[in-house]
Design an enzyme around this catalytic site. Structure first.
Site, PDB file in Angstrom:
ATOM      1  N   GLN A 132      -6.323  -4.514   5.849  1.00 48.22           N
ATOM      2  CA  GLN A 132      -6.529  -5.996   5.860  1.00 48.22           C
ATOM      3  C   GLN A 132      -6.535  -6.567   4.632  1.00 48.22           C
ATOM      4  O   GLN A 132      -6.353  -5.835   3.683  1.00 48.22           O
ATOM      5  CB  GLN A 132      -7.837  -6.392   6.351  1.00 48.22           C
ATOM      6  CG  GLN A 132      -7.986  -6.108   7.887  1.00 48.22           C
ATOM      7  CD  GLN A 132      -9.425  -6.634   8.546  1.00 48.22           C
ATOM      8  OE1 GLN A 132     -10.249  -6.011   8.577  1.00 48.22           O
ATOM      9  NE2 GLN A 132      -9.234  -8.244   8.923  1.00 48.22           N
ATOM     10  N   HIS A 133      -6.242  -7.721   4.253  1.00 48.84           N
ATOM     11  CA  HIS A 133      -6.356  -8.614   3.154  1.00 48.84           C
ATOM     12  C   HIS A 133      -5.175  -8.344   2.244  1.00 48.84           C
ATOM     13  O   HIS A 133      -5.231  -9.409   1.323  1.00 48.84           O
ATOM     14  CB  HIS A 133      -7.759  -8.039   2.623  1.00 48.84           C
ATOM     15  CG  HIS A 133      -8.934  -8.250   3.368  1.00 48.84           C
ATOM     16  ND1 HIS A 133      -9.280  -9.289   4.019  1.00 48.84           N
ATOM     17  CD2 HIS A 133      -9.766  -7.395   3.553  1.00 48.84           C
ATOM     18  CE1 HIS A 133     -10.375  -9.098   4.903  1.00 48.84           C
ATOM     19  NE2 HIS A 133     -10.784  -7.891   4.470  1.00 48.84           N
ATOM     20  N   ASP A 184      -6.861  -3.648  10.595  1.00 48.82           N
ATOM     21  CA  ASP A 184      -7.395  -2.357  11.277  1.00 48.82           C
ATOM     22  C   ASP A 184      -8.778  -2.101  11.891  1.00 48.82           C
ATOM     23  O   ASP A 184      -8.738  -1.546  12.817  1.00 48.82           O
ATOM     24  CB  ASP A 184      -7.685  -1.086   9.744  1.00 48.82           C
ATOM     25  CG  ASP A 184      -8.303  -1.863   8.577  1.00 48.82           C
ATOM     26  OD1 ASP A 184      -9.030  -2.916   8.889  1.00 48.82           O
ATOM     27  OD2 ASP A 184      -8.490  -1.312   7.747  1.00 48.82           O
TER      28      ASP A 184
END
Length: 515
Positions: free
Chosen positions: A71-72, A281
């Site tokens: 992520q991110h 995830d």
């Protein structure tokens, strides 16, 4: 047999599972490594994906695919579809000051109200603010911002840099899903749409969502875009300046795109193959575990995460809980801790034992470890937010200082920190009926037994598996059949709830003293 593919493009590696869509049985699999570091060229992920697909025997017999990913991370693209700089990953902390600045400018409560979360250094918005301040020339070139799995999905379908992909840089073909979008800090999780003002606050330039007239349509599986229609998909620097920065279209759980052109790097992938939106995830892992409302997932790896499926959105102005969306149309409030399995690593080294022996020592001690408490902030802590903290031992006496009590205190301290995270989630009204324990430490006999005592809930420990990739395969099956599959989950152990409130109370007493 109908086959689907699920991908986990994680921080460390890329895993590909080829799965029987009817049963969830893994038919074959492949893996490839990613480079180390907190800033990585996305092209390395693309090469690893192709390598892992080859190792899994290719995709020639696969009817749908989806990608779960870390992520991110910030993937910034210019008007020609080229990556402007190495992607900043979730664990790159150079944007910590940017996170504080954004929070100060808007206010933590307002951020939580509008996005469900308060920015921290891992979130995409903070990395965009860092780019604006630290690399203004690069920031001025940004035409689109994607997350890692968004970019891989885009490339998989045939899009990419000018001259390096069959269909070129059609930026409004970027897609994402609710779960990963909710980790940007410019997505309204409750409403399911971007907050464009917050995206502009991050980078200092207007942003735009995809054209709503081009919504996902299953009929597109039979149609391919005309890559020569440049007027329909402007990519010049002037058009970007006036149109704003492109954000990926957010697709629903059963919506999909298709592979729109043959891809030289992945020759086995057939045009027309359905491609799911993908997922972050943790959301993909929840799908892979078939988590439903009331289920709590506790993942114990290098760091720890606690997340629960909620039917309603949550917002926590304290910032302890990230009010993410899930990949199934619900919500996934999450708490992360920095100190998890490595707490056990450190104490095992101290005692000169392996992990099996550490578990035996811990189980030989009584609950509460004779009054010994380990507050396990070896590398500072994120939840609670104590970045400069260090680990502390309390309650040592001549009688209590034994190898057994030290081993037990390590397990209890690690799990009490995670249980504090679950408390933060349940205080927001999220139900918690059972624990699904995954991650590298989950198969420790001591961790499972103590978890049933610390959490006071039934604990299910699934067999070790690639649950992020499995969750992506669930999504691929969903877009193929129109229904979310519910595959059987192999269980390694089940433990009844064995609440020992004295353990939590003992830990809390010392935690208050050092807060």
């Amino acid at each position: 047999m109908t086959l689907v593919a699920g991908v986990d493009s994680s921080t460390q590696s890329c895993k590909v599972l080829i799965v029987d869509a009817a049963s969830g049985r893994v038919v074959r699999e492949g893996r490839a490594a990613h480079p180390d570091g907190t800033a990585v060229p996305p092209e390395a992920w693309w090469r690893a994906l192709a390598e892992a697909i080859d190792a899994a025997g290719g995709l020639a017999d696969v009817d749908a695919i989806a990608i779960g990913g870390q992520q991110h991370g910030m993937v910034a693209l210019d008007a020609d579809g080229r990556v402007i700089r190495d992607a900043l990953l979730w664990n790159d902390t150079r944007s910590a000051a940017a996170a504080a600045a954004l929070t100060d400018e808007l206010g933590a409560a307002e951020y939580a109200r509008r996005t469900g979360s308060v920015p921290v250094a891992s979130f995409t918005a903070t990395k965009l603010r860092w780019l604006r301040d630290a690399e203004p020339e690069n920031a001025a070139r940004v035409a689109a911002v994607a997350l890692p799995h968004d970019w891989l999905t885009w490339r998989l379908r045939g899009y990419g840099p000018t001259g390096e992909s069959p269909l070129g840089p059609v930026l409004d073909e970027l897609v994402t899903d609710r779960s990963d979008a909710s980790g940007t800090a410019y997505f309204d999780t409750a409403r399911g749409e971007y907050d464009l003002e917050l995206a502009q606050l991050a980078l200092g330039r207007p942003a735009r969502a995809a054209d709503p007239s081009r919504e996902a349509d299953p009929a597109r599986a039979a149609a391919q875009p005309d890559p020569t229609a440049a007027s329909a998909h402007p990519t010049s620097a002037d058009s970007v300046r006036f149109a704003g920065i492109q954000l990926p279209r957010v697709l629903g759980p059963a919506e999909f795109r298709v592979v729109d052109a043959p891809i030289p790097a992945i020759r086995t992938l057939r045009p027309g193959t359905r491609v799911g939106a993908g997922a972050g995830d943790n959301a993909a892992a929840a799908l892979g575990l078939d988590a439903r409302p009331g289920d709590v997932v506790v993942s114990i790896g290098t760091s720890g995460t606690v997340f629960a499926v909620s039917e309603t959105p949550v917002a926590d102005p304290s910032g302890a809980v990230a009010g993410f969306a899930d990949a199934a149309g619900a919500f996934l409030p999450l708490v992360a801790t920095l100190n998890a399995a490595r707490v056990l690593d450190a104490v095992a080294r101290l005692l000169g034992v392996d992990h099996g022996q550490l578990a035996e020592l811990a189980l030989a001690a009584a609950p509460g470890a004779g009054g010994v408490v380990l507050q396990p902030y070896f590398e500072g802590e994120r939840t609670p937010n104590l970045p400069d903290a260090t680990a502390s031992l309390f309650g040592l006496t001549l009688a209590s200082t034994t190898r057994e009590n030290l081993a037990r205190a390590a397990v209890e301290g690690m799990l009490c920190g995670l249980a504090d995270g679950l408390d933060a989630v349940t205080r927001l009204g999220v139900p918690a009926a059972s624990i699904r324990l995954i991650g590298g430490a989950a198969r420790s006999r001591a961790v499972g037994a103590v978890a049933a005592q610390v959490f006071g809930l039934p604990v299910v420990i699934p067999e070790p598996g690639e649950y992020v990739a499995r969750g992506a395969a669930v999504q691929a099956t969903w877009v193929l059949t129109g229904e979310r599959p519910s595959w059987p989950l192999d269980t390694w152990a089940e433990l009844a709830a064995d609440p020992r409130p004295e353990v939590r109370a003992q830990y809390a007493a010392h935690a208050v003293r050092t807060a």
